[in-house]
Motif scaffolding. Structure first.
Motif, mmCIF file in Angstrom:
data_model
loop_
_atom_site.group_PDB
_atom_site.id
_atom_site.type_symbol
_atom_site.label_atom_id
_atom_site.label_comp_id
_atom_site.label_asym_id
_atom_site.label_seq_id
_atom_site.Cartn_x
_atom_site.Cartn_y
_atom_site.Cartn_z
ATOM 1 N N THR A 178 -2.761 -38.005 34.270
ATOM 2 C CA THR A 178 -2.985 -38.618 32.962
ATOM 3 C C THR A 178 -4.180 -37.938 32.315
ATOM 4 O OG1 THR A 178 -2.089 -40.770 33.607
ATOM 5 C CG2 THR A 178 -3.620 -40.737 31.749
ATOM 6 N N TYR A 179 -3.989 -37.517 31.064
ATOM 7 C CA TYR A 179 -5.047 -36.852 30.319
ATOM 8 C C TYR A 179 -5.488 -37.745 29.159
ATOM 9 C CZ TYR A 179 -3.569 -32.696 32.890
ATOM 10 O OH TYR A 179 -3.253 -31.807 33.888
ATOM 11 N N LEU A 180 -6.765 -38.071 29.129
ATOM 12 C CA LEU A 180 -7.360 -38.891 28.077
ATOM 13 C C LEU A 180 -8.094 -37.945 27.126
ATOM 14 C CD1 LEU A 180 -8.803 -41.605 30.486
ATOM 15 C CD2 LEU A 180 -6.621 -41.671 29.268
ATOM 16 N N ILE A 181 -7.492 -37.698 25.953
ATOM 17 C CA ILE A 181 -7.950 -36.592 25.115
ATOM 18 C C ILE A 181 -8.803 -37.098 23.952
ATOM 19 C CG2 ILE A 181 -7.205 -34.480 23.955
ATOM 20 C CD1 ILE A 181 -4.641 -34.544 25.484
ATOM 21 N N GLY A 182 -9.887 -37.755 24.275
ATOM 22 C CA GLY A 182 -10.918 -38.063 23.295
ATOM 23 C C GLY A 182 -10.783 -39.366 22.531
#
Length: 261
Positions: free
Chosen positions: A36-40
């Motif tokens: 999972t990527y939390l992009i800001g």
């Protein structure tokens, strides 16, 4: 529960009244992933400097992400401009969640995408911060008004979700020009890096499209449109819009098609 290779989320804006944490929790419960990527703009320190709204649902979102990381899922946090204070901690790990400034992600089919929040391509945010803060307050007001409009539409039995903030973006020419300049700048940056595309957030405008032969992907937000990007195990990307009718109805578009929310 469908399992996907990757989930990309941005602009959750925890700590604000506009954050739709309940819908995000529904999405996270239905979609498990290897990474999972939390992009800001996951946490909105800008808004929290004015007032803090931290609900139980928002707290559960944090706990669920931490639990995913503890259970072996790779969770990467890329700070944005609203949580830029955390950029000082890039290169560290909090509760098994990695904090990085940006990242190159390789898809299952071998394509390489730059993961970056996107405020780096926003000339207003970079050079005219007071204008950005003013615009943030105006957007927050539109979202609050939209909350009451949605309530009224439900009472009147009107189907579907209508976004006041999204309508304003589509109708205001300067906003559209800004969005297109932003997209062009993001793709240009990915091209200079020799990559196949970029996945970002920042402008709350979810889309998957091709620009001059490269892929431009924006995750959208969990304030207004409630959208996410998922990568399947064959490398295919989909834009998932988690509307009011979820989980009964799924709105998704593959990378092979132009999609916008």
């Amino acid at each position: 529960m469908p399992k996907v290779r990757s989930v990309f989320l941005s602009d959750i804006h925890l700590g604000t009244r506009a954050c739709q944490a309940d819908r995000l929790l529904d999405f996270l419960r239905e979609y498990s992933a290897d990474q999972t990527y939390l992009i800001g703009d996951i946490i909105d320190f800008w808004a929290m400097s004015r007032s803090i709204c931290w609900t139980q649902a928002q707290n559960t979102v944090v706990q669920k992400l931490l639990r995913r990381a503890r259970h072996g899922e790779r969770v990467i946090f890329i700070p944005g401009n609203h949580d830029e204070a955390l950029r000082d901690y890039c290169g560290t790990v909090f509760g098994e969640i990695e904090v990085v400034d940006e990242l190159v992600h390789e898809m299952a089919d071998g394509r390489r995408f730059l993961l970056i929040h996107g405020d780096q391509f926003d000339q207003v945010t970079r050079h005219h911060r007071w204008v950005a803060v003013l615009g943030d307050k105006a957007y927050d007001l539109l979202v609050r008004i939209n909350h009451w409009l949605s309530w009224a539409r439900r009472k009147l039995g009107l189907a579907g979700y209508w976004s006041l903030a999204g309508y304003a973006k589509r109708k205001v020419k300067t906003a559209l020009n800004f969005i297109f300049d932003f997209e062009t700048s993001a793709v240009h940056h990915a091209r200079e890096r020799g990559l196949d595309g970029v996945i970002c957030g920042h402008i709350h405008w979810a889309t998957i499209r091709e620009i001059d032969g490269l892929s431009y992907v924006n995750c959208g937000d969990w304030v207004d449109s409630c959208t996410a990007i998922v990568e399947h195990f064959d490398g295919r990307l989909e834009l998932v819009a988690w509307g009011e009718a979820r989980p009964q109805a799924l709105l998704a578009a593959p990378l092979s098609e132009t999609a916008e929310v």
